[in-house]
Design a protein around this motif. Structure first.
Motif, PDB file in Angstrom:
ATOM      1  N   LEU A  48      16.711  11.544  11.710  1.00 32.45           N
ATOM      2  CA  LEU A  48      16.353  12.443  10.972  1.00 32.45           C
ATOM      3  C   LEU A  48      16.047  13.828  11.567  1.00 32.45           C
ATOM      4  CD1 LEU A  48      14.566  10.635   8.044  1.00 32.45           C
ATOM      5  CD2 LEU A  48      16.840  11.400   8.175  1.00 32.45           C
ATOM      6  N   THR A  49      15.227  13.351  12.915  1.00 35.19           N
ATOM      7  CA  THR A  49      14.999  14.468  13.559  1.00 35.19           C
ATOM      8  C   THR A  49      15.920  15.713  14.035  1.00 35.19           C
ATOM      9  OG1 THR A  49      15.403  13.393  15.972  1.00 35.19           O
ATOM     10  CG2 THR A  49      13.332  12.853  14.786  1.00 35.19           C
ATOM     11  N   ALA A  50      17.214  15.114  14.015  1.00 35.80           N
ATOM     12  CA  ALA A  50      18.134  16.250  14.371  1.00 35.80           C
ATOM     13  C   ALA A  50      18.443  17.291  13.289  1.00 35.80           C
ATOM     14  CB  ALA A  50      19.508  15.438  14.283  1.00 35.80           C
ATOM     15  N   LEU A  51      17.538  16.916  12.369  1.00 37.27           N
ATOM     16  CA  LEU A  51      17.791  17.985  10.835  1.00 37.27           C
ATOM     17  C   LEU A  51      16.953  19.197  11.110  1.00 37.27           C
ATOM     18  CD1 LEU A  51      18.209  15.446   8.071  1.00 37.27           C
ATOM     19  CD2 LEU A  51      19.850  16.837   8.914  1.00 37.27           C
ATOM     20  N   ARG A  52      15.797  19.025  11.927  1.00 37.15           N
ATOM     21  CA  ARG A  52      15.016  20.156  12.549  1.00 37.15           C
ATOM     22  C   ARG A  52      14.295  20.628  11.273  1.00 37.15           C
ATOM     23  NH1 ARG A  52      14.817  19.617  18.024  1.00 37.15           N
ATOM     24  NH2 ARG A  52      16.884  19.417  18.944  1.00 37.15           N
ATOM     25  N   TRP A  53      13.847  19.643  10.287  1.00 37.23           N
ATOM     26  CA  TRP A  53      12.908  20.185   9.498  1.00 37.23           C
ATOM     27  C   TRP A  53      11.655  20.877   9.995  1.00 37.23           C
ATOM     28  CZ3 TRP A  53      13.400  14.875   6.520  1.00 37.23           C
ATOM     29  CH2 TRP A  53      14.830  14.833   6.049  1.00 37.23           C
ATOM     30  N   GLU A  54      11.232  22.072   9.287  1.00 34.47           N
ATOM     31  CA  GLU A  54       9.868  22.730   9.686  1.00 34.47           C
ATOM     32  C   GLU A  54       8.618  21.955   9.543  1.00 34.47           C
ATOM     33  OE1 GLU A  54       8.257  25.935  11.644  1.00 34.47           O
ATOM     34  OE2 GLU A  54      10.351  25.627  11.261  1.00 34.47           O
ATOM     35  N   PRO A  55       7.939  21.600  10.680  1.00 29.73           N
ATOM     36  CA  PRO A  55       6.864  20.595  10.188  1.00 29.73           C
ATOM     37  C   PRO A  55       5.980  20.857   9.584  1.00 29.73           C
ATOM     38  CG  PRO A  55       7.167  21.016  12.981  1.00 29.73           C
ATOM     39  CD  PRO A  55       8.018  22.151  11.992  1.00 29.73           C
TER      40      PRO A  55
ATOM     41  N   GLY B 185      -0.146  26.042  -1.270  1.00 32.03           N
ATOM     42  CA  GLY B 185      -0.766  24.938  -0.509  1.00 32.03           C
ATOM     43  C   GLY B 185      -0.147  24.922   0.905  1.00 32.03           C
ATOM     44  N   LEU B 186       0.484  23.322   1.222  1.00 33.17           N
ATOM     45  CA  LEU B 186       0.801  23.316   2.286  1.00 33.17           C
ATOM     46  C   LEU B 186       1.894  22.258   2.155  1.00 33.17           C
ATOM     47  CD1 LEU B 186       0.749  23.163   5.606  1.00 33.17           C
ATOM     48  CD2 LEU B 186      -0.796  21.373   5.403  1.00 33.17           C
ATOM     49  N   GLU B 187       3.181  22.401   2.898  1.00 30.91           N
ATOM     50  CA  GLU B 187       4.127  21.442   2.911  1.00 30.91           C
ATOM     51  C   GLU B 187       4.387  20.935   4.105  1.00 30.91           C
ATOM     52  OE1 GLU B 187       7.872  23.427   1.717  1.00 30.91           O
ATOM     53  OE2 GLU B 187       6.924  23.998  -0.228  1.00 30.91           O
ATOM     54  N   ILE B 188       4.214  19.454   4.305  1.00 34.30           N
ATOM     55  CA  ILE B 188       4.406  18.693   5.698  1.00 34.30           C
ATOM     56  C   ILE B 188       5.974  18.048   5.418  1.00 34.30           C
ATOM     57  CG2 ILE B 188       3.411  17.193   7.113  1.00 34.30           C
ATOM     58  CD1 ILE B 188       0.575  17.609   5.637  1.00 34.30           C
ATOM     59  N   SER B 189       6.734  18.244   6.445  1.00 36.08           N
ATOM     60  CA  SER B 189       7.678  17.310   6.447  1.00 36.08           C
ATOM     61  C   SER B 189       7.648  15.985   6.752  1.00 36.08           C
ATOM     62  CB  SER B 189       8.969  18.099   7.546  1.00 36.08           C
ATOM     63  OG  SER B 189       8.628  17.591   8.941  1.00 36.08           O
ATOM     64  N   ALA B 190       8.540  15.185   6.527  1.00 36.68           N
ATOM     65  CA  ALA B 190       8.448  13.714   6.887  1.00 36.68           C
ATOM     66  C   ALA B 190       8.614  13.641   8.303  1.00 36.68           C
ATOM     67  CB  ALA B 190       9.410  12.869   5.966  1.00 36.68           C
ATOM     68  N   THR B 191       9.537  14.510   8.875  1.00 35.93           N
ATOM     69  CA  THR B 191       9.404  14.323  10.418  1.00 35.93           C
ATOM     70  C   THR B 191       8.174  15.009  11.134  1.00 35.93           C
ATOM     71  OG1 THR B 191      10.881  16.122  10.332  1.00 35.93           O
ATOM     72  CG2 THR B 191      11.832  13.896  10.102  1.00 35.93           C
TER      73      THR B 191
END
Length: 275
Positions: free
Chosen positions: A48-55, A62-68
């Motif tokens: 999943l790290t290859a998807l480069r989701w914004e941390p 509020g705040l969004e925290i990616s799973a990665t």
């Protein structure tokens, strides 16, 4: 540990990785647990790290925290000054039974999906009234309240192939006053209990989150700060089979600590001291 049953690693998954899910697949993010023990039923890893989701993505809501998002990135996050509950980010990271090396790889989503009683990312997100965005293999999306996600020791509501995409923390929770207490048998040991109390600015309410001492998160709400008797009764009302037992503490020990620290949290919030 070498995973000698793995025959394929998907390094470039699609933007919706669950669409390609098969029995025997596992999501790979930090891999800190995945590589720590034998996984005889696994045949394929999907990175999943290859998807480069914004941390971390602060928004007006509020705040969004990616799973990665890694624990290192969460710990280094500079939250806005008016997010008074932001101190819980670092306090929860410090509750990990791991070194800074593990922080570089371990992820927020991995800790949540492991669903262990002492998972500090579970404590953090439940205390801050988060919701989890889940992606299913059929392309559908659903949201689950953090408090309802973990159902027991190493158990949660994820269906086969379903993936935790992000954690969404509402702004009103980030503006709350907080107090927390954590007990371990050793200085850097696993949490025996981890409690967080939050309170709205200018109000007298209490939202008490109890974790580590229970097999699933327990959240108790009061419209106004309770007296000792009411507080203890609310803790005693937690079903006996929810209290956790392991070498770090018996259910009775954990219940006792929870009563004691809950009273301290109430006194702290009454006195107006910020955690």
């Amino acid at each position: 540990m070498d995973l000698n049953t793995i025959t394929e690693v998907i390094r470039r998954p699609s933007e919706r990785p669950g669409m390609d899910w098969h029995q025997g697949d596992a999501w790979l993010a930090g891999g800190t647990w995945l590589y720590s023990t034998e996984q005889p039923d696994l045949r394929r890893l999907i990175d999943l790290t290859a998807l480069r989701w914004e941390p971390l993505v602060p928004t007006h809501q509020g705040l969004e925290i990616s799973a990665t998002c890694t624990i290192r990135d969460l710990y280094a996050f500079s939250w806005p000054e008016d997010w008074t509950a932001g101190i819980l980010f670092r306090k929860s990271c410090e509750a990990f039974l791991s070194s800074f090396k593990v922080w570089n790889a371990a992820t927020v989503g991995g800790n949540i999906c492991m669903s262990l009683p002492a998972g500090p990312m579970i404590t953090l997100t439940v205390a801050l009234e988060a919701r989890y965005e889940l992606w299913a293999p059929d392309g559908s999306v659903r949201f689950v309240d953090a408090v309802d996600f973990v159902t027991g020791d190493h158990r949660n509501v994820l269906a086969p192939g379903e993936i935790l995409r992000r954690v969404v923390i509402p702004e009103h929770a980030l503006r709350k006053r907080t107090a927390h207490r954590r007990f371990t048998l050793t200085r850097l040991g696993r949490s025996t209990v981890f409690l967080v109390g939050t309170q709205r600015p200018g109000a007298n309410d209490l939202l008490l989150t109890v974790t580590a001492g229970t097999t699933r998160p327990v959240r108790i709400a009061f419209d106004s700060l309770p007296d000792v008797r009411a507080l203890r009764q609310s803790i005693d009302d937690v079903p006996a089979d929810v209290w956790f037992a392991d070498p770090n503490g018996t259910p009775d020990h954990r219940r006792h600590l929870t009563r004691y620290f809950a009273e301290e949290i109430c006194r702290e919030l009454t006195a107006g001291d910020l955690a």
